[in-house]
Design an enzyme around this catalytic site. Sequence first.
Site, PDB file in Angstrom:
ATOM      1  N   GLY A  10       0.811  -1.208   0.000  1.00 59.23           N
ATOM      2  CA  GLY A  10       0.000   0.000   0.000  1.00 59.23           C
ATOM      3  C   GLY A  10       0.844   1.257   0.000  1.00 59.23           C
ATOM      4  O   GLY A  10       2.009   1.245   0.413  1.00 59.23           O
ATOM      5  N   ARG A  73      -0.878  -6.475  -4.902  1.00 55.18           N
ATOM      6  CA  ARG A  73      -1.352  -7.826  -5.216  1.00 55.18           C
ATOM      7  C   ARG A  73      -0.408  -8.577  -6.145  1.00 55.18           C
ATOM      8  O   ARG A  73      -0.799  -9.595  -6.721  1.00 55.18           O
ATOM      9  CB  ARG A  73      -2.739  -7.768  -5.871  1.00 55.18           C
ATOM     10  CG  ARG A  73      -3.801  -7.142  -5.013  1.00 55.18           C
ATOM     11  CD  ARG A  73      -5.161  -7.272  -5.678  1.00 55.18           C
ATOM     12  NE  ARG A  73      -6.132  -6.377  -5.061  1.00 55.18           N
ATOM     13  CZ  ARG A  73      -7.367  -6.227  -5.473  1.00 55.18           C
ATOM     14  NH1 ARG A  73      -7.796  -6.920  -6.523  1.00 55.18           N
ATOM     15  NH2 ARG A  73      -8.189  -5.382  -4.873  1.00 55.18           N
ATOM     16  N   ASP A 109       5.512  -6.118   5.553  1.00 58.65           N
ATOM     17  CA  ASP A 109       5.892  -7.512   5.761  1.00 58.65           C
ATOM     18  C   ASP A 109       5.761  -8.341   4.485  1.00 58.65           C
ATOM     19  O   ASP A 109       6.591  -9.213   4.224  1.00 58.65           O
ATOM     20  CB  ASP A 109       5.066  -8.120   6.888  1.00 58.65           C
ATOM     21  CG  ASP A 109       3.569  -8.029   6.641  1.00 58.65           C
ATOM     22  OD1 ASP A 109       3.068  -6.915   6.429  1.00 58.65           O
ATOM     23  OD2 ASP A 109       2.893  -9.069   6.648  1.00 58.65           O
ATOM     24  N   THR A 131       4.984   1.190   6.564  1.00 63.59           N
ATOM     25  CA  THR A 131       3.596   0.851   6.812  1.00 63.59           C
ATOM     26  C   THR A 131       2.997   1.875   7.756  1.00 63.59           C
ATOM     27  O   THR A 131       3.615   2.245   8.748  1.00 63.59           O
ATOM     28  CB  THR A 131       3.419  -0.558   7.431  1.00 63.59           C
ATOM     29  OG1 THR A 131       2.072  -0.717   7.887  1.00 63.59           O
ATOM     30  CG2 THR A 131       4.355  -0.790   8.596  1.00 63.59           C
ATOM     31  N   ASP A 133       0.644   1.180   9.565  1.00 63.12           N
ATOM     32  CA  ASP A 133       0.176   0.393  10.696  1.00 63.12           C
ATOM     33  C   ASP A 133       1.215   0.264  11.808  1.00 63.12           C
ATOM     34  O   ASP A 133       0.878  -0.137  12.921  1.00 63.12           O
ATOM     35  CB  ASP A 133      -0.232  -1.011  10.242  1.00 63.12           C
ATOM     36  CG  ASP A 133      -1.274  -0.987   9.140  1.00 63.12           C
ATOM     37  OD1 ASP A 133      -2.123  -0.074   9.157  1.00 63.12           O
ATOM     38  OD2 ASP A 133      -1.234  -1.862   8.262  1.00 63.12           O
ATOM     39  N   ASP A 135       3.330  -1.957  12.276  1.00 62.86           N
ATOM     40  CA  ASP A 135       3.297  -3.330  12.786  1.00 62.86           C
ATOM     41  C   ASP A 135       4.412  -4.208  12.221  1.00 62.86           C
ATOM     42  O   ASP A 135       4.357  -5.434  12.333  1.00 62.86           O
ATOM     43  CB  ASP A 135       1.943  -3.971  12.476  1.00 62.86           C
ATOM     44  CG  ASP A 135       1.681  -4.118  10.977  1.00 62.86           C
ATOM     45  OD1 ASP A 135       2.421  -3.519  10.166  1.00 62.86           O
ATOM     46  OD2 ASP A 135       0.726  -4.826  10.603  1.00 62.86           O
ATOM     47  N   ARG A 177      -4.980  -2.975  10.480  1.00 62.75           N
ATOM     48  CA  ARG A 177      -5.035  -4.426  10.315  1.00 62.75           C
ATOM     49  C   ARG A 177      -5.162  -5.105  11.685  1.00 62.75           C
ATOM     50  O   ARG A 177      -6.084  -4.827  12.423  1.00 62.75           O
ATOM     51  CB  ARG A 177      -3.822  -4.943   9.543  1.00 62.75           C
ATOM     52  CG  ARG A 177      -3.757  -4.442   8.113  1.00 62.75           C
ATOM     53  CD  ARG A 177      -2.835  -5.285   7.268  1.00 62.75           C
ATOM     54  NE  ARG A 177      -1.485  -5.338   7.806  1.00 62.75           N
ATOM     55  CZ  ARG A 177      -0.534  -6.113   7.296  1.00 62.75           C
ATOM     56  NH1 ARG A 177      -0.777  -6.882   6.254  1.00 62.75           N
ATOM     57  NH2 ARG A 177       0.680  -6.115   7.813  1.00 62.75           N
TER      58      ARG A 177
END
Length: 354
Positions: A10, A73, A109, A131, A133, A135, A177
């Site tokens: 992303g 993707r 990741d 990210t 996130d 994470d 997430r």
Amino acid sequence: MHVGILTGGGDCPGLNAVIRAVTLSLIDQGAAEVTGIERGFLGLLTRASRPLDRQAVAGIVAEGGTILGTHNRCDPFRYFGAGGADRSAQAMDYARELGLDALVAIGGDGTMAIADRFAALGLPMVGVPKTIDNDLFGTDRSFGFDSAVAVVCEALDRLGTTARSHGRVMIAETMGRYAGWIALEGGLAGGADVILLPEIPFSVEAVAARCRERERRGLATIVCIAEGAAAIGAGLTVQDRIADSPDPLRLGGVGHWLQHELQPQLESEVRTTLLGHTQRGGSPTAFDRVLATRFGWQAAQQLRAGRFGEMVALRGDECTSVPIAEVAGRNRCVPPDHPLLQAARGIGVSLGVA
């Protein structure tokens, strides 16, 4: 040295600052050639690339997104565009045709997992953690996170004024997430009364009790909930399932689910705002611009020193590196004893448990 750069997964604020820092560092510190691979690993399959020089990266430090484009993707080892076939050999052929001595992969990741597999095929890799996130395993901080938290904080500030005007319960759903970092820091910064995280299954009744207690005192309530949060005994709220994605579950909607559960138990009107991709877009904060620049410079130093197979990382305030193999496919969640959780409890924030 001829170095390729790609941005995978992303988008997030700060990607362009990394591209700029890697490019300028390599050009200024030695006669390096830099090539941008377009749309992440997909560019290695579609043979899409462009040269990067000082002019190409001029003035992009403040731009959100990525000038190279990205794709979340495309795994060349399981390429759904070819029915799930392994197209890694095709990607390696293009890397050799370009004459790449190394590739800088900027991503999370999933990107690191793919980079690790290409490293095993003989393509020298350097990773840069990205990210919103926060994470990613192995680093205390990833760029893009601070910018996302700033968006959440501003949203809660705005929701707070309208909540107090009407005496409402306002729910804001964040990204993240399976990790609650955005909701936790954004909720604390925005003065949320309730913060709900994936790491702590919550009780609807406990949340309702906090809202009722505030109602009795004539106070509005702000709830900040992470998209991966779930009530005790309930599963994740899944918005969609994407078969050709590394993470097929598209989380989202838990805020509206909670609204539906809370409304019959409260006198106050309950409203929900899904912040969504506003957290990814826009210009990076000053913190993220500096962190991304430090990461890009560090990646260039690892390239020049021949330290391949490592991802740049932030430990404390020091830029260091960790093996990509240790990062690939792993996540970093909020630990139960984290100081921010202690601070939240200490100032009376409800985490949704009795």
